[in-house]
Structure formats: structure tokens, C-alpha cells
Design a protein around this motif. Structure first.
Motif, PDB file in Angstrom:
ATOM      1  N   THR A  14       0.940  -1.286   0.088  1.00 12.20           N
ATOM      2  CA  THR A  14       0.137  -0.025  -0.007  1.00 12.20           C
ATOM      3  C   THR A  14       0.675   1.168  -0.065  1.00 12.20           C
ATOM      4  O   THR A  14       2.004   1.167   0.270  1.00 12.20           O
ATOM      5  N   GLY A  15       0.021   2.322  -0.415  1.00 11.51           N
ATOM      6  CA  GLY A  15       0.983   3.583  -0.286  1.00 11.51           C
ATOM      7  C   GLY A  15       2.144   3.676  -1.258  1.00 11.51           C
ATOM      8  O   GLY A  15       2.117   2.989  -2.391  1.00 11.51           O
ATOM      9  N   THR A  16       3.405   4.268  -0.690  1.00 11.09           N
ATOM     10  CA  THR A  16       4.402   4.131  -1.611  1.00 11.09           C
ATOM     11  C   THR A  16       5.586   3.492  -1.196  1.00 11.09           C
ATOM     12  O   THR A  16       6.743   3.995  -1.178  1.00 11.09           O
ATOM     13  N   VAL A  17       5.066   2.431  -0.471  1.00 10.79           N
ATOM     14  CA  VAL A  17       6.218   1.390   0.226  1.00 10.79           C
ATOM     15  C   VAL A  17       6.306   0.452  -0.819  1.00 10.79           C
ATOM     16  O   VAL A  17       5.370  -0.122  -1.244  1.00 10.79           O
ATOM     17  N   ARG A  18       7.484  -0.041  -1.129  1.00 15.20           N
ATOM     18  CA  ARG A  18       7.804  -0.987  -2.126  1.00 15.20           C
ATOM     19  C   ARG A  18       8.663  -1.827  -1.573  1.00 15.20           C
ATOM     20  O   ARG A  18       9.637  -1.772  -0.991  1.00 15.20           O
ATOM     21  N   ARG A  19       8.387  -3.322  -1.926  1.00 15.57           N
ATOM     22  CA  ARG A  19       9.034  -4.250  -1.261  1.00 15.57           C
ATOM     23  C   ARG A  19       9.830  -5.140  -2.235  1.00 15.57           C
ATOM     24  O   ARG A  19       8.956  -5.713  -3.087  1.00 15.57           O
ATOM     25  N   ILE A  20      11.088  -5.227  -2.263  1.00 15.66           N
ATOM     26  CA  ILE A  20      11.811  -6.038  -3.860  1.00 15.66           C
ATOM     27  C   ILE A  20      12.200  -7.069  -3.287  1.00 15.66           C
ATOM     28  O   ILE A  20      13.410  -7.074  -2.569  1.00 15.66           O
ATOM     29  N   PRO A  21      11.710  -8.356  -3.496  1.00 16.72           N
ATOM     30  CA  PRO A  21      12.448  -9.688  -2.827  1.00 16.72           C
ATOM     31  C   PRO A  21      13.778  -9.799  -3.433  1.00 16.72           C
ATOM     32  O   PRO A  21      14.179  -9.385  -4.605  1.00 16.72           O
ATOM     33  N   ASP A  22      14.663 -10.249  -2.464  1.00 13.68           N
ATOM     34  CA  ASP A  22      16.069 -10.773  -2.836  1.00 13.68           C
ATOM     35  C   ASP A  22      16.119 -11.948  -3.662  1.00 13.68           C
ATOM     36  O   ASP A  22      15.819 -12.850  -3.302  1.00 13.68           O
ATOM     37  N   PRO A  23      16.790 -11.817  -5.243  1.00 19.44           N
ATOM     38  CA  PRO A  23      16.535 -13.151  -5.825  1.00 19.44           C
ATOM     39  C   PRO A  23      17.557 -14.039  -5.304  1.00 19.44           C
ATOM     40  O   PRO A  23      18.266 -13.840  -4.592  1.00 19.44           O
ATOM     41  N   PRO A  24      17.151 -15.389  -5.587  1.00 25.55           N
ATOM     42  CA  PRO A  24      17.927 -16.629  -4.998  1.00 25.55           C
ATOM     43  C   PRO A  24      19.368 -16.583  -5.535  1.00 25.55           C
ATOM     44  O   PRO A  24      19.603 -15.987  -6.543  1.00 25.55           O
ATOM     45  N   ALA A  25      19.944 -16.935  -4.388  1.00 27.10           N
ATOM     46  CA  ALA A  25      21.659 -17.007  -4.818  1.00 27.10           C
ATOM     47  C   ALA A  25      21.763 -18.062  -5.992  1.00 27.10           C
ATOM     48  O   ALA A  25      20.984 -19.093  -5.987  1.00 27.10           O
ATOM     49  N   GLY A  35      25.763 -12.609  -0.376  1.00 29.00           N
ATOM     50  CA  GLY A  35      24.765 -11.840  -0.873  1.00 29.00           C
ATOM     51  C   GLY A  35      23.933 -10.909  -0.081  1.00 29.00           C
ATOM     52  O   GLY A  35      24.310 -10.699   1.084  1.00 29.00           O
ATOM     53  N   PHE A  36      22.638 -10.844  -0.723  1.00 28.00           N
ATOM     54  CA  PHE A  36      22.064  -9.824   0.367  1.00 28.00           C
ATOM     55  C   PHE A  36      21.252 -10.491   1.295  1.00 28.00           C
ATOM     56  O   PHE A  36      20.612 -11.650   0.931  1.00 28.00           O
ATOM     57  N   SER A  37      20.791  -9.674   2.362  1.00 28.31           N
ATOM     58  CA  SER A  37      20.209 -10.565   3.554  1.00 28.31           C
ATOM     59  C   SER A  37      18.660 -10.677   3.131  1.00 28.31           C
ATOM     60  O   SER A  37      18.206 -11.479   3.987  1.00 28.31           O
ATOM     61  N   GLY A  38      18.222  -9.821   2.545  1.00 30.27           N
ATOM     62  CA  GLY A  38      16.707  -9.800   2.423  1.00 30.27           C
ATOM     63  C   GLY A  38      16.232  -9.062   1.459  1.00 30.27           C
ATOM     64  O   GLY A  38      16.924  -8.315   0.696  1.00 30.27           O
ATOM     65  N   PRO A  39      14.784  -8.683   1.568  1.00 30.18           N
ATOM     66  CA  PRO A  39      14.185  -7.744   0.506  1.00 30.18           C
ATOM     67  C   PRO A  39      14.523  -6.210   0.865  1.00 30.18           C
ATOM     68  O   PRO A  39      14.835  -5.965   2.032  1.00 30.18           O
ATOM     69  N   VAL A  40      14.393  -5.619  -0.307  1.00 32.02           N
ATOM     70  CA  VAL A  40      14.529  -3.943  -0.125  1.00 32.02           C
ATOM     71  C   VAL A  40      13.245  -3.431   0.064  1.00 32.02           C
ATOM     72  O   VAL A  40      12.314  -3.530  -0.670  1.00 32.02           O
ATOM     73  N   VAL A  41      13.041  -2.479   1.110  1.00 31.99           N
ATOM     74  CA  VAL A  41      11.782  -1.906   1.614  1.00 31.99           C
ATOM     75  C   VAL A  41      12.054  -0.478   1.411  1.00 31.99           C
ATOM     76  O   VAL A  41      12.665  -0.095   2.203  1.00 31.99           O
ATOM     77  N   LEU A  42      11.376   0.170   0.338  1.00 31.91           N
ATOM     78  CA  LEU A  42      11.546   1.470   0.434  1.00 31.91           C
ATOM     79  C   LEU A  42      10.231   2.316   0.377  1.00 31.91           C
ATOM     80  O   LEU A  42       9.205   1.945   0.029  1.00 31.91           O
ATOM     81  N   GLU A  43      10.381   3.402   0.969  1.00 36.79           N
ATOM     82  CA  GLU A  43       9.169   4.575   1.132  1.00 36.79           C
ATOM     83  C   GLU A  43       9.461   5.732   0.181  1.00 36.79           C
ATOM     84  O   GLU A  43      10.518   6.480   0.425  1.00 36.79           O
ATOM     85  N   GLN A  44       8.584   6.109  -0.523  1.00 32.52           N
ATOM     86  CA  GLN A  44       9.065   7.144  -1.652  1.00 32.52           C
ATOM     87  C   GLN A  44       8.772   8.533  -0.737  1.00 32.52           C
ATOM     88  O   GLN A  44       7.738   8.650  -0.118  1.00 32.52           O
ATOM     89  N   ASP A  51      13.420   6.474   0.942  1.00 35.83           N
ATOM     90  CA  ASP A  51      14.141   6.018   2.205  1.00 35.83           C
ATOM     91  C   ASP A  51      13.932   4.474   2.590  1.00 35.83           C
ATOM     92  O   ASP A  51      13.060   3.998   2.195  1.00 35.83           O
ATOM     93  N   LEU A  52      15.021   4.069   2.909  1.00 39.29           N
ATOM     94  CA  LEU A  52      15.001   2.616   3.142  1.00 39.29           C
ATOM     95  C   LEU A  52      14.298   2.412   4.498  1.00 39.29           C
ATOM     96  O   LEU A  52      14.462   2.937   5.390  1.00 39.29           O
ATOM     97  N   ARG A  53      13.406   1.602   4.552  1.00 34.56           N
ATOM     98  CA  ARG A  53      12.558   1.247   5.608  1.00 34.56           C
ATOM     99  C   ARG A  53      13.063   0.110   6.559  1.00 34.56           C
ATOM    100  O   ARG A  53      12.678   0.257   7.773  1.00 34.56           O
ATOM    101  N   GLU A  54      13.976  -0.552   6.217  1.00 34.40           N
ATOM    102  CA  GLU A  54      14.558  -1.719   6.939  1.00 34.40           C
ATOM    103  C   GLU A  54      15.892  -1.839   6.417  1.00 34.40           C
ATOM    104  O   GLU A  54      16.503  -1.554   5.389  1.00 34.40           O
ATOM    105  N   ASP A  55      16.939  -2.376   7.628  1.00 35.19           N
ATOM    106  CA  ASP A  55      18.564  -2.412   7.286  1.00 35.19           C
ATOM    107  C   ASP A  55      18.581  -3.169   6.027  1.00 35.19           C
ATOM    108  O   ASP A  55      17.904  -4.529   5.868  1.00 35.19           O
ATOM    109  N   PRO A  69      21.991   1.157   6.741  1.00 35.17           N
ATOM    110  CA  PRO A  69      20.842   1.282   8.039  1.00 35.17           C
ATOM    111  C   PRO A  69      19.580   1.741   7.335  1.00 35.17           C
ATOM    112  O   PRO A  69      19.542   2.468   6.439  1.00 35.17           O
ATOM    113  N   ALA A  70      18.423   1.589   8.257  1.00 34.16           N
ATOM    114  CA  ALA A  70      17.176   2.032   7.638  1.00 34.16           C
ATOM    115  C   ALA A  70      17.090   3.566   7.642  1.00 34.16           C
ATOM    116  O   ALA A  70      17.922   4.194   8.465  1.00 34.16           O
ATOM    117  N   ARG A  71      16.421   4.189   6.981  1.00 32.89           N
ATOM    118  CA  ARG A  71      16.093   5.551   6.831  1.00 32.89           C
ATOM    119  C   ARG A  71      17.258   6.218   5.860  1.00 32.89           C
ATOM    120  O   ARG A  71      17.535   7.546   5.863  1.00 32.89           O
TER     121      ARG A  71
END
Length: 223
Positions: A14-25, A35-44, A51-55, A69-71
Motif C-alpha cells: 500500500t501507499g508508496t512503500v515497495r518491497r523488492i524480494p532478494d533473488p535467490p543465490a 549476498g543480500f540479507s533480504g528484501p529491499v523495503v523503500l518508502e517514496q 528512504d530505506l525502511r529496513e536495514d 541502515p534504515a532511513r
């Protein structure tokens, strides 16, 4: 609710938050170590700013860990509009681009490492994310060229990648030049009509007594 494929934007958020899953290694044996620890969660927070919502964490093949880091802020892939048809602002490479933005904005100015190391980690991260060879080397070459405008620290170690950068540039430049010129002409044409129509619409709105707001034209090379 549909299933989101690796590397795609989850359209169900919802809103402007986007969650981009980390592709499998690609190598399952390395999945827990690199590799990357998990998904990228961004807020426009702007037209082209998020802004990054999670580390976000990345472990390189050499075992070095990188934390965003988040933010932390990012604008995704910083690509001029005339080239966005080739490399959009968001894509499979987005987690690596977020990490690269943080490195350029915070880690390099703080002296934690040099521009070249940040660019090398970007290249490795894109490979881990499954970004195709030509696309990731085009992005890498572009950021390496940009370093030449960053003074002595940007020049430091540039020659070590010069051969690959020049070969990539010689291959890509003839391919993208003509389409980029066409896109540039189209953007200027649209901008001309936006500027020409704005005062007409403004006057017509005022004369009709309408409370409708007429948005002024905007000029930006990156949006």
C-alpha cells in the motif's frame, strides 16, 4: 493476492512503500554466507527519492559485510532520462544501487573506503543478483566514468579498470547514442508543449472562475 517473482516490485503493497524480494543465490551452498540479507523495503519521499525502511545487509564473496541502515536515502539507479529506456531507475540491480548510494553518500566521505571499492562491490552485488553481463558492465562503467569528476580520490585506481571500461564504452556508446538522441528530442518536444499550454490553461481557468489547479511544467534531466 498474486505472487511476486524475484526482482519484481510487489504491487500489493500500500501507499508508496515497495518491497523488492532478494533473488535467490545462484550457488545454494553460498546462500547463507554471501549476498543480500533480504528484501529491499523503500518508502517514496520525493519524485525520485526513497528512504530505506529496513536495514539492508550484503556479504561479499570475500566475506566482508556491508550495512545500509534504515532511513538511508536513495534515488535508485541515477540515470539521465535519455538513457532510462536502457537502464530504468528500478530493476533487478536495485539492492546493489541502494548500497552503492549509501557508500557514495556516507562511507566514502567518511574515509571508510574508496570510490573504486564502492564501485567494485556494486559490480559484484549486481552479479549476485543475476543482472545480465552487458547491463551490469554498462552500469559499472558509467559510475567509473563519473568518478573522474570527483577529484583526486575519484581518479585513484581508475586505471586498474580502464581497459574493461573502455571496451564496454566502445561497445555500448554506438548502440545507445542514436536512441538517446531520439528520446532527447521527444522529451524537448513534450516540454515545449507543456510550457506553451500552461499559460493558456491558466488564463482559461481564471476566466471561467474554476477552482481547478493548473500544474506548472517541470524541467528535470532525471525524472
Amino acid at each position: 493476492m498474486g505472487m511476486t517473482q524475484p526482482g519484481e516490485v510487489d504491487a500489493t503493497t500500500t501507499g508508496t512503500v515497495r518491497r523488492i524480494p532478494d533473488p535467490p543465490a545462484r550457488d545454494a551452498r553460498r546462500r547463507t554466507r554471501t549476498g543480500f540479507s533480504g528484501p529491499v523495503v523503500l518508502e517514496q519521499v520525493g519524485d525520485v527519492d526513497w528512504d530505506l525502511r529496513e536495514d539492508l545487509r550484503y556479504t561479499s564473496l570475500a566475506g566482508r559485510e556491508y550495512l545500509v541502515p534504515a532511513r538511508s536515502g536513495t534515488d535508485g539507479a541515477s540515470v539521465p532520462r535519455v538513457f532510462s529506456w536502457l537502464i530504468p531507475r528500478s530493476g533487478r540491480y536495485l539492492p546493489a544501487a541502494v548500497m552503492h548510494d549509501y557508500a557514495y553518500r556516507r562511507r566514502v566521505p567518511n574515509g571508510d573506503f574508496e570510490y573504486r571499492e564502492a564501485d567494485q562491490v556494486l559490480l559484484e552485488g549486481m552479479r549476485r543478483l543475476g543482472v545480465p553481463f552487458v547491463q551490469r558492465w554498462t552500469i559499472f562503467s558509467a559510475v567509473r566514468w563519473s568518478c573522474l569528476a570527483r577529484g583526486y580520490r575519484g581518479w585513484r585506481g581508475w586505471w586498474r579498470d580502464a581497459a574493461q571500461i573502455l571496451l564496454t564504452t566502445l561497445f555500448v556508446l554506438p548502440v545507445v547514442t542514436v536512441p538517446a538522441l531520439g528520446v532527447g528530442v521527444s522529451l524537448l518536444t513534450v516540454l515545449f508543449f507543456e510550457i506553451a499550454s500552461w499559460p493558456i490553461l491558466k488564463i482559461a481557468t481564471q476566466m471561467s472562475g474554476s477552482e481547478k489547479f493548473v500544474n506548472p511544467p517541470t524541467v528535470s534531466p532525471s525524472t
